[in-house]
Each structure stands twice: as structure tokens, then as C-alpha cells.
Design an enzyme around this catalytic site. Structure first.
Site, PDB file in Angstrom:
ATOM      1  N   ASP A  60       0.846  -1.191   0.000  1.00 38.74           N
ATOM      2  CA  ASP A  60       0.000   0.000   0.000  1.00 38.74           C
ATOM      3  C   ASP A  60       0.887   1.248   0.000  1.00 38.74           C
ATOM      4  O   ASP A  60       1.789   1.358   0.829  1.00 38.74           O
ATOM      5  CB  ASP A  60      -0.830  -0.061   1.296  1.00 38.74           C
ATOM      6  CG  ASP A  60      -1.903   0.994   1.373  1.00 38.74           C
ATOM      7  OD1 ASP A  60      -1.779   2.028   0.691  1.00 38.74           O
ATOM      8  OD2 ASP A  60      -2.866   0.784   2.129  1.00 38.74           O
ATOM      9  N   PHE A  82       1.155   6.167 -10.142  1.00 34.16           N
ATOM     10  CA  PHE A  82      -0.136   5.909 -10.787  1.00 34.16           C
ATOM     11  C   PHE A  82      -1.174   5.444  -9.765  1.00 34.16           C
ATOM     12  O   PHE A  82      -2.351   5.380 -10.086  1.00 34.16           O
ATOM     13  CB  PHE A  82      -0.005   4.776 -11.825  1.00 34.16           C
ATOM     14  CG  PHE A  82       0.764   5.117 -13.053  1.00 34.16           C
ATOM     15  CD1 PHE A  82       0.126   5.627 -14.179  1.00 34.16           C
ATOM     16  CD2 PHE A  82       2.134   4.909 -13.129  1.00 34.16           C
ATOM     17  CE1 PHE A  82       0.824   5.926 -15.337  1.00 34.16           C
ATOM     18  CE2 PHE A  82       2.840   5.194 -14.279  1.00 34.16           C
ATOM     19  CZ  PHE A  82       2.194   5.706 -15.388  1.00 34.16           C
ATOM     20  N   THR A 126      -5.022  14.272 -13.467  1.00 31.17           N
ATOM     21  CA  THR A 126      -6.158  14.148 -14.380  1.00 31.17           C
ATOM     22  C   THR A 126      -6.719  15.512 -14.777  1.00 31.17           C
ATOM     23  O   THR A 126      -6.644  16.474 -13.996  1.00 31.17           O
ATOM     24  CB  THR A 126      -7.266  13.317 -13.691  1.00 31.17           C
ATOM     25  OG1 THR A 126      -8.479  13.437 -14.425  1.00 31.17           O
ATOM     26  CG2 THR A 126      -7.540  13.784 -12.261  1.00 31.17           C
ATOM     27  N   ASP A 127      -7.341  15.549 -15.948  1.00 30.71           N
ATOM     28  CA  ASP A 127      -8.006  16.792 -16.394  1.00 30.71           C
ATOM     29  C   ASP A 127      -9.194  17.132 -15.499  1.00 30.71           C
ATOM     30  O   ASP A 127      -9.715  18.253 -15.543  1.00 30.71           O
ATOM     31  CB  ASP A 127      -8.442  16.690 -17.862  1.00 30.71           C
ATOM     32  CG  ASP A 127      -9.400  15.549 -18.173  1.00 30.71           C
ATOM     33  OD1 ASP A 127      -9.816  14.834 -17.245  1.00 30.71           O
ATOM     34  OD2 ASP A 127      -9.745  15.383 -19.363  1.00 30.71           O
ATOM     35  N   GLU A 128      -9.655  16.155 -14.687  1.00 28.28           N
ATOM     36  CA  GLU A 128     -10.841  16.403 -13.852  1.00 28.28           C
ATOM     37  C   GLU A 128     -10.589  17.458 -12.791  1.00 28.28           C
ATOM     38  O   GLU A 128     -11.536  18.021 -12.233  1.00 28.28           O
ATOM     39  CB  GLU A 128     -11.314  15.103 -13.206  1.00 28.28           C
ATOM     40  CG  GLU A 128     -11.677  14.064 -14.233  1.00 28.28           C
ATOM     41  CD  GLU A 128     -12.778  13.118 -13.816  1.00 28.28           C
ATOM     42  OE1 GLU A 128     -13.357  13.304 -12.743  1.00 28.28           O
ATOM     43  OE2 GLU A 128     -13.051  12.186 -14.586  1.00 28.28           O
ATOM     44  N   TYR A 150     -13.562  12.243  -6.130  1.00 26.89           N
ATOM     45  CA  TYR A 150     -12.374  11.777  -6.863  1.00 26.89           C
ATOM     46  C   TYR A 150     -11.510  12.961  -7.296  1.00 26.89           C
ATOM     47  O   TYR A 150     -10.310  13.019  -7.011  1.00 26.89           O
ATOM     48  CB  TYR A 150     -12.785  10.943  -8.090  1.00 26.89           C
ATOM     49  CG  TYR A 150     -11.646  10.728  -9.074  1.00 26.89           C
ATOM     50  CD1 TYR A 150     -10.553   9.929  -8.738  1.00 26.89           C
ATOM     51  CD2 TYR A 150     -11.657  11.334 -10.336  1.00 26.89           C
ATOM     52  CE1 TYR A 150      -9.499   9.749  -9.636  1.00 26.89           C
ATOM     53  CE2 TYR A 150     -10.620  11.154 -11.230  1.00 26.89           C
ATOM     54  CZ  TYR A 150      -9.535  10.367 -10.881  1.00 26.89           C
ATOM     55  OH  TYR A 150      -8.500  10.196 -11.758  1.00 26.89           O
ATOM     56  N   LYS A 154      -7.696  14.036  -6.138  1.00 24.16           N
ATOM     57  CA  LYS A 154      -6.569  14.134  -7.078  1.00 24.16           C
ATOM     58  C   LYS A 154      -5.965  15.552  -7.038  1.00 24.16           C
ATOM     59  O   LYS A 154      -4.743  15.713  -7.080  1.00 24.16           O
ATOM     60  CB  LYS A 154      -7.022  13.810  -8.507  1.00 24.16           C
ATOM     61  CG  LYS A 154      -7.385  12.356  -8.746  1.00 24.16           C
ATOM     62  CD  LYS A 154      -6.213  11.397  -8.560  1.00 24.16           C
ATOM     63  CE  LYS A 154      -5.147  11.527  -9.617  1.00 24.16           C
ATOM     64  NZ  LYS A 154      -4.081  10.502  -9.439  1.00 24.16           N
TER      65      LYS A 154
END
Ligand code: NAD
Ligand code: DAU
Length: 339
Positions: A60, A82, A126-128, A150, A154
Site C-alpha cells: 500500500d 499511478f 487528471t483533467d478532472e 475523486y 486528485k
């Protein structure tokens, strides 16, 4: 750079990146640290498992003891992170794991990067984190407008990375990728879900009116982008990675069905995702300036992906018939009239 720690390397993008790195750089050694959650799968790595340059460790990223042991035993000089909880719908059901892995786990890795004085810590983002972009394209210095647990987790990971660079001089880079498609993507994400359902003549659950837009990029284009940033990027900088174009979900669904010779009547409009972001769109000129180009359009990426899922049913059928997947499907789609 020679001894890589690839966290989350048994997942979709991580496993493609491990294969890419070992093929491209004969002198690199790769250690994958992966917890093997439902999304981690050693079958994704079976073609590199016997490579003497490859080592797998189950563990982990939020466990500092394991992380430090791996860093020490393998003389790690480069970390590419990742590892994450990655599915937006699951973050709406159970956000805990997203905070634990995507925020606290990132912190543990950054502490290790600092303690061991790595040459590079690279964060896969991420683009989010930009939130929905109704017009124009997100640039790397745009404000963050996260809307799901999420994307908030991130974005927190990204901010920690930048803080460790500023405060402690950790040589950090970040890439923010758009939606990836390609081999070994767990069939909860929309493209492999639609492809595998369509192969079996099952309905394709399309959220809302289906006009939301995503930039579906081929996973190996993303891997090349990460490679370029690792070798030519500026420390302390963020780089967007995507095709720079978008496709509506309804058009993606029709394309998948056309490629498989299945009727459009398989598309089933269902209740929308709460807080569903309408559109993501990236400005990728900063990465292009380093000499990178996306090799596939969204449509080409989806076409290759459809072919892979048709040819590799040995990979996804055991996942879809497994208990975990069936329970998730029931929970996510049962109330939408599907399971
Ligand atoms: P995935 O869900 O397929 O794989 C995630 C991997 O991380 C799995 O192997 C899982 O076992 C591992 N993992 C989860 N928690 C862990 C922990 N605490 N410790 C160690 N390992 C752990 O994810 P993916 O789609 O390959 O995404 C990889 C990364 O890329 C993520 O950081 C994600 O946010 C980012 N990203 C994904 C996309 C996309 O479209 N899939 C786009 C842009 C960015
Ligand atoms: O944009 C990058 C992000 O792409 C990554 O950071 C995430 O890890 C990854 O999961 C992905 O997030 P999305 O939410 O965009 O991907 P997903 O495949 O879940 O959904 C893509 C689009 O399809 C979105 O508009 C919602 C819609 N959708 C999704 C599912 C699962 C449906 O219409 N039906 C579905 O059943």
C-alpha cells in the site's frame, strides 16, 4: 534515472506504462508497488513478469514502512505514482479510499522521495481537477474547480506535490491526462463497459442526455507524454496530456456499436451521475512544445480499443463474471433498471 518505482503498476495505465518503459529503455529497472485492489490485476503484467529487470511488490502506498523498504532495497531514484482510487462513481459511493490513497498515499510517497533524495517524483493526475469546462480549453495554470470526491482528492495530491517542490525542493513533475482507453482497462469505465456489454448484446447505460464530452485518448499516447515529461520536462511544472479534441458520449456509444455491427437500440438512457461534469477539454500546447504529439484521434483510439476487447475476452470475462464486479454492477445499475 535508472531504478523506477511504479506505484499502481498493476492497474490499467500503470501496466501499459511498465511495458512501454521496459521495451523502450533496455537499461531501466522497474519495481511495481501495488496493493492489488479490485482494479489491480497481475494478468495485466503477465508478459513482463519474467523480465529480470522487473520486480513486483504487493503493498500500500499509504504504508510508509513498505514504501521505505522498497526504496532502500531497490535503490530507487525515480518514482512515478499511478496508484489511486480512480472511478468517479465509486467516489460518490465511498469516498474514504479516495482520500486515503490519493491524498495520504501521495503524501507518504512524497516523504519517501524527500528522504531518499530521488532524481524525480512524477505524479499522474487528471483533467478532472479543472472541473467542467463549458467553453475553451484548460491550461496548466488555470484555477482548480473540482466537483467530485475523486477530482478533489486528485487535486489535493497535485497541491501536495507542488508544496513539496516549493518547501523541500523535491524534483516534482505532474501530468494531467484526459480519459484513457486501450488494453487492460477495468470494465467499470465507460468505454470497456460499453464494448463488453455490446459484445454480449446487453444494454449500454448512457447517463443523462449523453451530450457530455470527453477527450478519449489512446493509453500509449499518454505513456509517451509521461516519458517526454520525465526526460525533457521542467521540474516544478505541470503538463496536460490528451488529444486536444472531444467526443460526445452518445457518439462514442454509437461508434462502439457500429464497429461491432450491433444496433443503436442497445443504448439505454439512464439516471444521470450526480454532479456529472459536462465537458473536459485540454490545451496540450505546453507538452507539444517539448516535441510530443498524440498519435490517435478519439475515434482511432476507440476503434483500437474495441478490437482489443474483441480479441482478449480471456482477460475481461473472468472480471465481469466475478463476485466483486457483479455486486458493483448491481449497486450502480440496479436502481437504473439494468442489473
Ligand atoms: P486503475 O484503477 O486501473 O488502477 C489503479 C491501480 O492502483 C490498481 O492496480 C490498484 O490496485 C492500485 N492501487 C490503488 N490503491 C492503492 C494503494 N493504496 N497502494 C498501492 N496501489 C494501489 O487506474 P488507471 O485508470 O490506470 O489510473 C492510473 C492513474 O492515472 C490514476 O492516478 C488516475 O487518477 C490517473 N488518470 C487516469 C485516467 C483514466 O482515464 N483512466 C486519466 C487521467 C489520469
Ligand atoms: O478525465 C480523466 C478521468 O477519466 C480519469 O481521471 C478517471 O480516473 C477516469 O475514471 C475517467 O473519469 P470519467 O468520469 O470521465 O470516466 P467514466 O468512464 O466513468 O465516464 C466517462 C463518461 O461516460 C462520463 O461522461 C460519464 C459517462 N458514463 C459513464 C459510465 C460509467 C455513462 O454515460 N455511463 C456509464 O455507465
Amino acid at each position: 534515472m535508472q531504478n523506477f518505482l511504479i506505484t499502481g503498476g498493476a492497474g490499467f495505465i500503470g501496466s501499459n506504462f511498465v511495458r512501454y518503459l521496459l521495451e523502450r529503455y533496455p537499461h531501466y529497472r522497474v519495481v511495481v508497488l501495488d496493493k492489488l485492489t479490485y482494479a489491480g490485476n497481475l494478468a495485466n503484467l503477465r508478459d513482463v513478469a519474467d523480465d529480470p529487470r522487473f520486480t513486483f511488490v504487493q503493498g500500500d502506498i499509504a504504508d510508509a514502512e513498505v514504501v521505505h523498504r522498497v526504496m532502500r532495497e531497490h535503490a530507487i531514484d525515480t518514482i512515478v505514482n499511478f496508484a489511486a482510487a480512480t472511478h468517479v462513481d465509486r467516489s460518490l459511493m465511498e469516498p474514504d479510499e479516495f482520500l486515503r490513497t490519493d491524498v495520504f498515499g501521495t503524501y507518504v510517497l512524497l516523504e519517501a522521495a524527500r528522504a531518499f533524495g530521488v532524481e524525480r517524483y512524477h505524479q499522474i493526475s487528471t483533467d478532472e481537477v479543472y472541473g467542467q469546462v463549458l467553453e475553451g480549453r484548460s491550461r496548466e495554470d488555470d484555477k482548480l474547480h473540482t466537483r467530485s470526491p475523486y477530482s478533489a482528492s486528485k487535486a489535493s495530491g497535485d497541491l501536495l506535490c507542488l508544496a513539496y517542490h516549493t518547501s523541500f525542493g523535491v524534483p516534482v513533475t505532474i501530468t494531467r491526462g484526459s480519459n484513457n482507453v486501450g488494453p487492460y482497462q477495468y470494465p467499470e469505465k465507460v468505454v470497456p463497459l460499453f464494448v463488453t456489454n455490446a459484445i454480449d448484446d446487453l444494454p449500454l447505460p448512457l447517463y443523462g442526455d449523453g451530450t457530455q464530452m470527453r477527450d478519449y485518448q489512446y493509453v500509449l499516447d499518454h505513456c509517451e507524454g509521461i516519458d517526454v515529461v520525465l526526460h525533457r520536462g521542467q521540474v516544478g511544472e505541470i503538463y496536460n496530456v490528451g488529444t486536444g479534441s472531444e467526443m460526445r458520449n452518445i457518439d462514442m456509444a454509437r461508434l462502439v456499436l457500429d464497429l461491432l455491427g450491433k444496433p443503436h437500440s442497445l443504448i439505454r438512457p439512464v439516471a444521470d451521475r450526480p454532479g456529472h461534469d459536462r465537458r473536459y477539454a485540454l490545451d496540450v500546447s505546453k507538452l507539444r512544445a517539448l516535441g510530443w504529439e498524440s498519435r490517435h484521434t478519439c475515434a482511432e483510439a476507440i476503434e483500437k480499443t474495441v478490437r482489443w476487447y474483441v480479441d482478449n475476452q480471456w482477460w475481461w470475462r473472468p472480471i465481469k463474471s466475478g463476485e466483486h464486479y457483479r455486486a458493483y454492477y448491481q449497486r450502480q445499475y440496479g436502481s437504473r433498471g439494468l442489473a
